[in-house]
Design an enzyme around this catalytic site. Structure first.
Site, PDB file in Angstrom:
ATOM      1  N   SER A  91       0.843  -1.192   0.000  1.00  0.00           N
ATOM      2  CA  SER A  91       0.000   0.000   0.000  1.00  0.00           C
ATOM      3  C   SER A  91       0.882   1.247   0.000  1.00  0.00           C
ATOM      4  CB  SER A  91      -0.887   0.010   1.240  1.00  0.00           C
ATOM      5  OG  SER A  91      -1.528   1.244   1.397  1.00  0.00           O
ATOM      6  N   TYR A 115      -1.660  -0.310  10.028  1.00  0.00           N
ATOM      7  CA  TYR A 115      -1.833  -0.878   8.698  1.00  0.00           C
ATOM      8  C   TYR A 115      -0.580  -0.648   7.842  1.00  0.00           C
ATOM      9  CZ  TYR A 115      -3.624  -1.620   3.995  1.00  0.00           C
ATOM     10  OH  TYR A 115      -3.798  -2.056   2.706  1.00  0.00           O
ATOM     11  N   LYS A 119       2.321  -3.341   6.401  1.00  0.00           N
ATOM     12  CA  LYS A 119       2.716  -3.450   4.994  1.00  0.00           C
ATOM     13  C   LYS A 119       4.238  -3.338   4.849  1.00  0.00           C
ATOM     14  CE  LYS A 119      -1.290  -4.050   3.073  1.00  0.00           C
ATOM     15  NZ  LYS A 119      -1.604  -5.276   2.336  1.00  0.00           N
TER      16      LYS A 119
END
Length: 158
Positions: A91, A115, A119
């Protein structure tokens, strides 16, 4: 990089999601055998196929799944089963709150949430497996993902 041969099954995780669903359909349209998987037990009404449930609760379970279906996916299980290529969808949130009009791939990885940090961790593991075990790793960092299959809230960092 290795080329996919038409007889090699491709495992797609998150196949009911926005990206996974499109990838599955594109691979199928290209004539490749696809093993779509997802954590969801129930097929969404708008899914164009049925995915197998993939319980990612440990390397042994994933390796067993891969040995049964012979496909591409998670690093240690891929190494154990001889898989040669993994495509990791990361991402742009790995870049944190980028403020410029463009962000190069060499920009520092300064995620500001769990998050984005997860990643970055996944990318680092991927790079290690490529260096140590010769796996062919492709890392994609979509900047913005939006569409009718999206299940997460839309925000500027997604």
């Amino acid at each position: 990089m290795t080329e996919l041969r038409s007889n090699e099954p491709v495992l797609v995780t998150g196949a009911y999601g926005l990206i996974g669903h499109s990838v599955t359909l594109a691979l199928q349209a290209g004539g490749l055998p696809v093993v779509p998987t997802d954590l969801l037990a129930d097929r969404p009404a708008d899914a164009a196929f049925t995915a197998r449930i993939l319980d990612v609760g440990g390397v042994d379970r994933i390796a067993r799944f891969l040995s049964e279906h012979g496909t591409l996916d998670l690093f240690e299980a891929a190494r154990l089963t001889g898989v040669g290529r993994i495509v990791l969808v990361s991402s742009a949130s790995v870049y944190g709150n980028a403020t410029g009009p463009t962000v190069g791939e060499d920009a520092p990885l300064v995620a500001r949430d769990a998050y984005g940090c997860s990643k970055i961790g996944g990318e680092l593991v991927a790079r290690c497996y490529a260096a140590e075990h010769g796996l062919d790793i492709v890392i994609l960092r979509p900047a913005w993902v939006y569409g009718p299959r999206r299940r997460t809230p839309a925000s500027s960092g997604a």
